[in-house]
Design a protein around this motif. Sequence first.
Motif, mmCIF file in Angstrom:
data_model
loop_
_atom_site.group_PDB
_atom_site.id
_atom_site.type_symbol
_atom_site.label_atom_id
_atom_site.label_comp_id
_atom_site.label_asym_id
_atom_site.label_seq_id
_atom_site.Cartn_x
_atom_site.Cartn_y
_atom_site.Cartn_z
ATOM 1 N N GLY A 53 0.034 -2.536 -5.197
ATOM 2 C CA GLY A 53 1.212 -3.155 -4.714
ATOM 3 C C GLY A 53 1.663 -3.893 -6.088
ATOM 4 O O GLY A 53 3.168 -4.053 -6.406
ATOM 5 N N ASN B 236 3.078 -2.186 -8.841
ATOM 6 C CA ASN B 236 4.320 -1.450 -8.785
ATOM 7 C C ASN B 236 5.600 -2.647 -9.054
ATOM 8 O O ASN B 236 6.608 -2.420 -9.523
ATOM 9 C CB ASN B 236 4.355 -1.146 -7.168
ATOM 10 C CG ASN B 236 3.998 0.361 -7.271
ATOM 11 O OD1 ASN B 236 4.884 1.333 -7.460
ATOM 12 N ND2 ASN B 236 2.977 0.729 -6.724
ATOM 13 N N VAL C 180 -1.604 1.534 -3.697
ATOM 14 C CA VAL C 180 -0.449 1.853 -2.721
ATOM 15 C C VAL C 180 -0.832 3.110 -1.975
ATOM 16 O O VAL C 180 -0.396 3.245 -1.119
ATOM 17 C CB VAL C 180 0.925 1.883 -3.472
ATOM 18 C CG1 VAL C 180 1.914 2.549 -2.178
ATOM 19 C CG2 VAL C 180 0.938 0.392 -3.782
ATOM 20 N N TYR D 51 -2.072 2.268 1.527
ATOM 21 C CA TYR D 51 -1.157 1.623 2.217
ATOM 22 C C TYR D 51 -0.799 2.330 3.633
ATOM 23 O O TYR D 51 -0.707 3.681 3.212
ATOM 24 C CB TYR D 51 -0.034 1.266 1.516
ATOM 25 C CG TYR D 51 -0.038 0.178 0.748
ATOM 26 C CD1 TYR D 51 -1.386 -0.509 0.358
ATOM 27 C CD2 TYR D 51 1.021 -0.881 0.331
ATOM 28 C CE1 TYR D 51 -1.216 -1.680 -0.710
ATOM 29 C CE2 TYR D 51 0.990 -1.862 -0.394
ATOM 30 C CZ TYR D 51 -0.332 -2.338 -1.123
ATOM 31 O OH TYR D 51 -0.232 -3.401 -1.748
ATOM 32 N N ILE E 21 3.945 0.402 2.919
ATOM 33 C CA ILE E 21 4.799 0.712 1.786
ATOM 34 C C ILE E 21 6.178 0.390 1.646
ATOM 35 O O ILE E 21 7.016 -0.014 0.764
ATOM 36 C CB ILE E 21 4.733 2.386 1.695
ATOM 37 C CG1 ILE E 21 3.164 2.875 1.319
ATOM 38 C CG2 ILE E 21 5.732 2.857 0.499
ATOM 39 C CD1 ILE E 21 3.210 4.215 1.387
ATOM 40 N N LEU F 270 6.605 -3.028 0.653
ATOM 41 C CA LEU F 270 6.532 -3.298 -0.582
ATOM 42 C C LEU F 270 7.845 -3.028 -1.064
ATOM 43 O O LEU F 270 8.228 -3.599 -2.170
ATOM 44 C CB LEU F 270 5.345 -2.476 -1.109
ATOM 45 C CG LEU F 270 5.117 -2.524 -2.636
ATOM 46 C CD1 LEU F 270 4.489 -3.724 -3.168
ATOM 47 C CD2 LEU F 270 4.496 -1.265 -3.262
#
Length: 266
Positions: free
Chosen positions: A94, A97, A133, A136, A141, A144
Amino acid sequence: MTGIIEVSHLVKKFGDYAAVNDVSFEVAKGEVFGLLGPNGAGKSTTIKMLTTLLSPTSGQASVDGFDIVHQTTAVRHSLGYVPQALSADGNLTGYENLLIFAKLYDLPRTVRNARVNEVLSFVGLTDAGQQLVRHYSGGMIRRLEVAQALLHQPHVLFLDEPTVGLDPIARQAIWEHLMDLREESNMTIFLTTHSMEEADSLCTRIGIMHRGQIAAMGTPAELKAAVGGENVTLNDVFVHFAGDALESGGTYRDASRARRTARRLG
Ligand SMILES: Nc1ncnc2c1ncn2[C@@H]1O[C@H](COP(=O)(O)OP(=O)(O)OP(=O)(O)O)[C@@H](O)[C@H]1O
Ligand SMILES: [Mg+2]
């Protein structure tokens, strides 16, 4: 009013088909504007034009005072966008990203880490920040992606079905966060949702889109009054203005696609 979003005679054609067919409206600064409508009505296509991802066939629009065709860079700096389909990279954490987007948004190196941690904590993902992720849940998600859209403190936040597949607690948490943020920063929110309850409780104003056009526009109370009768809900308003959508054919494909997406997210 001079809107932070101004849309004038916007058209988007795919071949001969006008997915958005002469749409005009304004959204004032600080509003939570909801665009509702059946599958295939043209909501995502409208958002993609306003976020500069699709160019209009004709018509004009501006976001935060910038023209969506001629000032795309300025428009992109002004907005955050959570797309309808999940978009985060599963092979990164995360945190990673978000760091990519922090660079993309040109956040100064000295504030990048702090800002990434700030938005991670804002959406309740501090502990999960170091996990990949792909581990997740759909709801994580989505959170995020909301964090990602907020990194550069946008003036206008576009959310295309942000809460599909989220459990009621995650859903409420996201909205509470966003409403707090809106109060603090007077951020404008433009959202689509198929949850009439959500739209009714959150939106200052609603547009109902049907077959590429705006069929009705107003506050939830105004729309209910326009339909009339006792105990009218936003659901009744929706059916009133767009209820013939499934009879018209051609939207079944979109409906089944939406179900598949919902399953994938859930
Ligand atoms: N890239 C494309 N090429 C061709 N047709 C498209 C394209 N994108 C969208 N369409 C069509 O335009 C219409 C509007 O699609 P859009 O995704 O804007 O609907 P929507 O209101 O967001 O629906 P949903 O509620 O299912 O998300 C649909 O008929 C869709 O099939
Ligand atoms: Mg859509």
